[in-house]
Design a protein around this motif. Structure first.
Motif, PDB file in Angstrom:
ATOM      1  N   UNK A  12       0.821  -1.106   0.030  1.00  0.00           N
ATOM      2  CA  UNK A  12      -0.038  -0.017  -0.070  1.00  0.00           C
ATOM      3  C   UNK A  12       0.977   1.177   0.030  1.00  0.00           C
ATOM      4  N   UNK A  13       1.789   1.452   1.080  1.00  0.00           N
ATOM      5  CA  UNK A  13       2.777   2.494   0.813  1.00  0.00           C
ATOM      6  C   UNK A  13       3.563   2.540  -0.628  1.00  0.00           C
ATOM      7  N   UNK A  36      -9.426   7.142  -5.289  1.00  0.00           N
ATOM      8  CA  UNK A  36      -9.838   5.602  -5.002  1.00  0.00           C
ATOM      9  C   UNK A  36      -8.774   5.075  -3.944  1.00  0.00           C
ATOM     10  N   UNK A  37      -7.748   5.973  -3.973  1.00  0.00           N
ATOM     11  CA  UNK A  37      -6.714   5.733  -2.673  1.00  0.00           C
ATOM     12  C   UNK A  37      -7.264   5.925  -1.399  1.00  0.00           C
ATOM     13  N   UNK A  42     -10.258   2.716   4.479  1.00  0.00           N
ATOM     14  CA  UNK A  42     -10.836   1.908   5.832  1.00  0.00           C
ATOM     15  C   UNK A  42     -10.609   0.570   5.729  1.00  0.00           C
ATOM     16  N   UNK A  43     -10.587  -0.091   4.582  1.00  0.00           N
ATOM     17  CA  UNK A  43     -10.228  -1.630   4.729  1.00  0.00           C
ATOM     18  C   UNK A  43      -8.874  -1.869   4.768  1.00  0.00           C
ATOM     19  N   UNK A  44      -8.063  -0.943   4.463  1.00  0.00           N
ATOM     20  CA  UNK A  44      -6.727  -1.072   4.838  1.00  0.00           C
ATOM     21  C   UNK A  44      -6.141  -1.155   6.128  1.00  0.00           C
ATOM     22  N   UNK A  68     -15.453   0.811   2.470  1.00  0.00           N
ATOM     23  CA  UNK A  68     -14.528   1.312   1.352  1.00  0.00           C
ATOM     24  C   UNK A  68     -15.185   1.308  -0.066  1.00  0.00           C
ATOM     25  N   UNK A  69     -16.110   0.169  -0.235  1.00  0.00           N
ATOM     26  CA  UNK A  69     -16.807   0.035  -1.292  1.00  0.00           C
ATOM     27  C   UNK A  69     -17.940   1.165  -1.452  1.00  0.00           C
ATOM     28  N   UNK A  70     -18.569   1.713  -0.277  1.00  0.00           N
ATOM     29  CA  UNK A  70     -19.439   2.713  -0.334  1.00  0.00           C
ATOM     30  C   UNK A  70     -18.813   3.882  -0.950  1.00  0.00           C
ATOM     31  N   UNK A  71     -17.594   4.291  -0.090  1.00  0.00           N
ATOM     32  CA  UNK A  71     -17.009   5.349  -0.453  1.00  0.00           C
ATOM     33  C   UNK A  71     -16.525   5.413  -1.988  1.00  0.00           C
ATOM     34  N   UNK A  72     -16.126   4.402  -2.450  1.00  0.00           N
ATOM     35  CA  UNK A  72     -15.702   4.367  -3.984  1.00  0.00           C
ATOM     36  C   UNK A  72     -16.916   4.556  -4.724  1.00  0.00           C
TER      37      UNK A  72
END
Length: 218
Positions: A12-13, A36-37, A42-44, A68-72
């Motif tokens: 991720x980093x 997207x990042x 949240x999921x990370x 995360x899906x909702x935010x995306x």
């Protein structure tokens, strides 16, 4: 011996660093990746907390993937546009149907990647192939956004695999598996939505192994 499970956080980093450099040099094709990042955080975060404490309830991890899906779906055009199934495609124009289905599939992708993380190099190697397929398709249809993001993820995975395969000096962990599953789901949604020439079944076929493994595990 005691082995770090934070290899996925390093993935991720590494991806974050690539985006930072791209923004710095004004690389327009990667700029849309920033929302997207943010959606992936949240999921990370919940995955990393599980990697550190090993005490996060499965329902809480599932909730992190859904958030995360909702935010995306709100910030990054992450709503399924078509499945190339005539009956279902008609319903995808109805948001109360399309949104829950999208969130279910995003959460499923996160957990599918986590389920195949059972041997050195397995999840990372499979993810490398999956994102390679996305990159190849994106290159053919000229979708620079998906192409560049897929290549950035592949570079991060390749760096991780140096330490993970074959001797397992570091593990992917939940944070890494969730991040890779989330990114694959979202980039798949975007490339199918923007490019009528790409079948939705292409991105499903690329992820056939995690999908089958998840169904088998259930």
């Amino acid at each position: 011996v005691s082995t770090s499970r934070l290899g996925g956080f390093n993935v991720f980093v590494a991806y974050l660093v690539v985006l930072a450099i791209a923004v710095r040099i004004e690389h327009d094709a990667l700029s849309p990746a920033l929302p997207l990042l943010l959606c992936a955080l949240p999921v990370v975060a919940i995955g990393m907390w599980e990697d550190i404490t090993r005490g996060v309830h499965p329902w809480h991890r599932l909730a992190g993937a859904v958030v995360s899906g909702v935010l995306a779906s709100w910030l990054a055009a992450g709503v399924i546009a078509r499945l190339d199934l005539p009956v279902l495609d008609g319903w995808l124009h109805v948001l109360p149907f399309a949104l829950p289905l999208t969130w279910f599939m995003v959460a499923g992708a996160c957990n599918a990647m986590n389920l195949i993380d059972g041997a050195h190099g397995l999840a990372g190697g499979v993810a490398l192939i999956m994102f390679g397929g996305l990159a190849a398709a994106a290159g053919i249809v000229g979708d620079d956004q998906v192409l560049n993001q897929s290549l950035a993820v592949m570079g991060a995975i390749a760096g991780f695999l140096v330490w993970n395969y074959p001797r397992g000096k570091v593990f992917l962990g939940d944070a890494g598996a969730y991040f890779l599953g989330f990114m694959y789901a979202e980039l798949s949604i975007q490339i199918v939505a923007r490019n009528p020439g790409i079948s939705a079944w292409f991105v499903i076929a690329l992820a056939a192994y995690p999908i089958v493994e998840t169904l088998y595990s259930i």
